[in-house]
Design a protein around this motif. Sequence first.
Motif, PDB file in Angstrom:
ATOM      1  N   ARG A 169       0.817  -1.215   0.000  1.00  0.00           N
ATOM      2  CA  ARG A 169       0.000   0.000   0.000  1.00  0.00           C
ATOM      3  C   ARG A 169       0.856   1.274   0.000  1.00  0.00           C
ATOM      4  N   PRO A 170       1.796   1.438   0.942  1.00  0.00           N
ATOM      5  CA  PRO A 170       2.628   2.648   0.888  1.00  0.00           C
ATOM      6  C   PRO A 170       3.487   2.710  -0.369  1.00  0.00           C
ATOM      7  N   PHE A 171       3.898   1.552  -0.905  1.00  0.00           N
ATOM      8  CA  PHE A 171       4.686   1.545  -2.139  1.00  0.00           C
ATOM      9  C   PHE A 171       3.872   2.123  -3.289  1.00  0.00           C
ATOM     10  N   VAL A 172       2.609   1.712  -3.411  1.00  0.00           N
ATOM     11  CA  VAL A 172       1.747   2.210  -4.488  1.00  0.00           C
ATOM     12  C   VAL A 172       1.472   3.698  -4.304  1.00  0.00           C
ATOM     13  N   VAL A 173       1.241   4.123  -3.055  1.00  0.00           N
ATOM     14  CA  VAL A 173       1.018   5.549  -2.786  1.00  0.00           C
ATOM     15  C   VAL A 173       2.256   6.351  -3.190  1.00  0.00           C
ATOM     16  N   GLY A 174       3.444   5.827  -2.895  1.00  0.00           N
ATOM     17  CA  GLY A 174       4.676   6.493  -3.297  1.00  0.00           C
ATOM     18  C   GLY A 174       4.812   6.576  -4.806  1.00  0.00           C
ATOM     19  N   LEU A 175       4.401   5.519  -5.516  1.00  0.00           N
ATOM     20  CA  LEU A 175       4.436   5.538  -6.975  1.00  0.00           C
ATOM     21  C   LEU A 175       3.590   6.682  -7.527  1.00  0.00           C
ATOM     22  N   VAL A 176       2.377   6.820  -6.991  1.00  0.00           N
ATOM     23  CA  VAL A 176       1.468   7.860  -7.483  1.00  0.00           C
ATOM     24  C   VAL A 176       2.025   9.245  -7.185  1.00  0.00           C
ATOM     25  N   HIS A 177       2.559   9.435  -5.982  1.00  0.00           N
ATOM     26  CA  HIS A 177       3.139  10.729  -5.634  1.00  0.00           C
ATOM     27  C   HIS A 177       4.357  11.045  -6.502  1.00  0.00           C
ATOM     28  N   GLY A 178       5.122  10.022  -6.853  1.00  0.00           N
ATOM     29  CA  GLY A 178       6.267  10.240  -7.713  1.00  0.00           C
ATOM     30  C   GLY A 178       5.875  10.735  -9.094  1.00  0.00           C
ATOM     31  N   LEU A 179       4.722  10.297  -9.596  1.00  0.00           N
ATOM     32  CA  LEU A 179       4.243  10.766 -10.896  1.00  0.00           C
ATOM     33  C   LEU A 179       4.063  12.274 -10.915  1.00  0.00           C
ATOM     34  N   ALA A 180       3.556  12.810  -9.809  1.00  0.00           N
ATOM     35  CA  ALA A 180       3.208  14.231  -9.774  1.00  0.00           C
ATOM     36  C   ALA A 180       4.434  15.137  -9.870  1.00  0.00           C
ATOM     37  N   GLY A 181       5.537  14.746  -9.259  1.00  0.00           N
ATOM     38  CA  GLY A 181       6.674  15.656  -9.207  1.00  0.00           C
ATOM     39  C   GLY A 181       7.852  15.291 -10.085  1.00  0.00           C
ATOM     40  N   SER A 182       7.793  14.112 -10.725  1.00  0.00           N
ATOM     41  CA  SER A 182       8.971  13.632 -11.452  1.00  0.00           C
ATOM     42  C   SER A 182       9.338  14.525 -12.628  1.00  0.00           C
ATOM     43  N   ALA A 183       8.351  14.985 -13.381  1.00  0.00           N
ATOM     44  CA  ALA A 183       8.644  15.814 -14.556  1.00  0.00           C
ATOM     45  C   ALA A 183       9.295  17.132 -14.148  1.00  0.00           C
ATOM     46  N   ALA A 184       8.761  17.752 -13.098  1.00  0.00           N
ATOM     47  CA  ALA A 184       9.320  19.025 -12.637  1.00  0.00           C
ATOM     48  C   ALA A 184      10.760  18.847 -12.167  1.00  0.00           C
ATOM     49  N   ILE A 185      11.030  17.760 -11.459  1.00  0.00           N
ATOM     50  CA  ILE A 185      12.388  17.505 -10.969  1.00  0.00           C
ATOM     51  C   ILE A 185      13.355  17.327 -12.137  1.00  0.00           C
ATOM     52  N   ALA A 186      12.937  16.525 -13.127  1.00  0.00           N
ATOM     53  CA  ALA A 186      13.807  16.269 -14.277  1.00  0.00           C
ATOM     54  C   ALA A 186      14.072  17.540 -15.078  1.00  0.00           C
ATOM     55  N   LEU A 187      13.042  18.369 -15.279  1.00  0.00           N
ATOM     56  CA  LEU A 187      13.219  19.609 -16.030  1.00  0.00           C
ATOM     57  C   LEU A 187      14.149  20.571 -15.297  1.00  0.00           C
ATOM     58  N   MET A 188      14.053  20.584 -13.968  1.00  0.00           N
ATOM     59  CA  MET A 188      14.940  21.436 -13.176  1.00  0.00           C
ATOM     60  C   MET A 188      16.393  20.973 -13.312  1.00  0.00           C
ATOM     61  N   ILE A 189      16.605  19.650 -13.315  1.00  0.00           N
ATOM     62  CA  ILE A 189      17.956  19.116 -13.451  1.00  0.00           C
ATOM     63  C   ILE A 189      18.550  19.476 -14.811  1.00  0.00           C
ATOM     64  N   LEU A 190      17.729  19.310 -15.863  1.00  0.00           N
ATOM     65  CA  LEU A 190      18.218  19.595 -17.215  1.00  0.00           C
ATOM     66  C   LEU A 190      18.628  21.049 -17.396  1.00  0.00           C
ATOM     67  N   SER A 191      17.989  21.938 -16.638  1.00  0.00           N
ATOM     68  CA  SER A 191      18.333  23.357 -16.769  1.00  0.00           C
ATOM     69  C   SER A 191      19.683  23.672 -16.138  1.00  0.00           C
ATOM     70  N   ILE A 192      20.228  22.743 -15.339  1.00  0.00           N
ATOM     71  CA  ILE A 192      21.490  22.984 -14.636  1.00  0.00           C
ATOM     72  C   ILE A 192      22.584  22.020 -15.091  1.00  0.00           C
ATOM     73  N   ILE A 193      22.234  20.719 -15.229  1.00  0.00           N
ATOM     74  CA  ILE A 193      23.206  19.699 -15.625  1.00  0.00           C
ATOM     75  C   ILE A 193      22.846  19.187 -17.015  1.00  0.00           C
ATOM     76  N   ARG A 194      23.729  19.398 -17.969  1.00  0.00           N
ATOM     77  CA  ARG A 194      23.477  18.957 -19.335  1.00  0.00           C
ATOM     78  C   ARG A 194      23.959  17.532 -19.596  1.00  0.00           C
ATOM     79  N   GLU A 195      24.854  17.037 -18.754  1.00  0.00           N
ATOM     80  CA  GLU A 195      25.388  15.694 -18.925  1.00  0.00           C
ATOM     81  C   GLU A 195      24.377  14.665 -18.406  1.00  0.00           C
ATOM     82  N   PRO A 196      23.857  13.771 -19.278  1.00  0.00           N
ATOM     83  CA  PRO A 196      22.821  12.829 -18.855  1.00  0.00           C
ATOM     84  C   PRO A 196      23.217  11.938 -17.680  1.00  0.00           C
ATOM     85  N   VAL A 197      24.472  11.456 -17.676  1.00  0.00           N
ATOM     86  CA  VAL A 197      24.903  10.554 -16.590  1.00  0.00           C
ATOM     87  C   VAL A 197      24.876  11.290 -15.254  1.00  0.00           C
ATOM     88  N   ALA A 198      25.385  12.519 -15.217  1.00  0.00           N
ATOM     89  CA  ALA A 198      25.371  13.300 -13.979  1.00  0.00           C
ATOM     90  C   ALA A 198      23.938  13.625 -13.564  1.00  0.00           C
TER      91      ALA A 198
END
Length: 275
Positions: A169-198
């Motif tokens: 149950r908490p694992f599934v709840v975490g999955l759903v919460h991760g959906l909401a913020g994952s795109a914003a986190i990734a876009l923020m990273i790309l604006s600072i780190i251009r190297e995919p591995v980093a």
Amino acid sequence: MTEAALSVISFLFLGFFLGMRHATDADHVAAIATIVSRERSVAGSVLIGAAWGVGHTVTVIAVGAAIIVFGVVIPPRLGLSMEFAVGIMLVLLGVLTLTGMSRAARAHAAVRGTHELDVHDHLHAHGDYVHRHPHGHGPGAHGHADERTPLARLDRSGLSRTAFYGWLRPFVVGLVHGLAGSAAIALMILSIIREPVAALGYLLLFGLGTIAGMMLVTLILSAPFTCTAVNLPKFNWRLRAASGLVSLFFGVVLIYGIGFAEGGLFTEAPIWKPH
């Protein structure tokens, strides 16, 4: 070590601490509080926090990697839908908590007809399922049959064959919460780190920080529930009710805001601003 390498390493460690802070977001705390309110041990609560954090990290890395490595673009309506799912999840958790308390109240009413001295309230077991509610030991005074406990229902469903179904149950709840913020986190990273591995390394450390932060959050949240479960049952009841109501409130606010107000998910021109 060059100055550029030091900057990257510093930013990666910053990701870990930002992940810990991310775990304390209001919607995350509201969701995990409803789950922890049923737990009766501190160790079990910490494991619940870890399961939530792992689920959140899996989604963040999966979606973030798609954006960082493959350049996937998230349409506004899809991004809003992912955040809308969090509101639905919070409402569901709140309703489940409150309806569970309603069933306990009906069990209390079921034993009122017995002699007052025969009715008591303490932890008791049905096989390996341990819980508490007002009951008696006379005929019809217990409030429910052994086969009507939550664990008995889960056992009949076949989920008991998996050793980790208590953390599902908490694992599934975490999955759903991760959906909401994952795109914003990734876009923020790309604006600072251009190297995919980093950038992927940042995501991983952010996820580990989220797991550590949620374990700490559940440790703190579990203390009042655990301490009051036996000695202050009425106060524990109020805490559980409060956790359910808070989760329900945050869910309704998110649903309205994303679906009908500033997000406009159900309008012709949805506006999505990753945050």
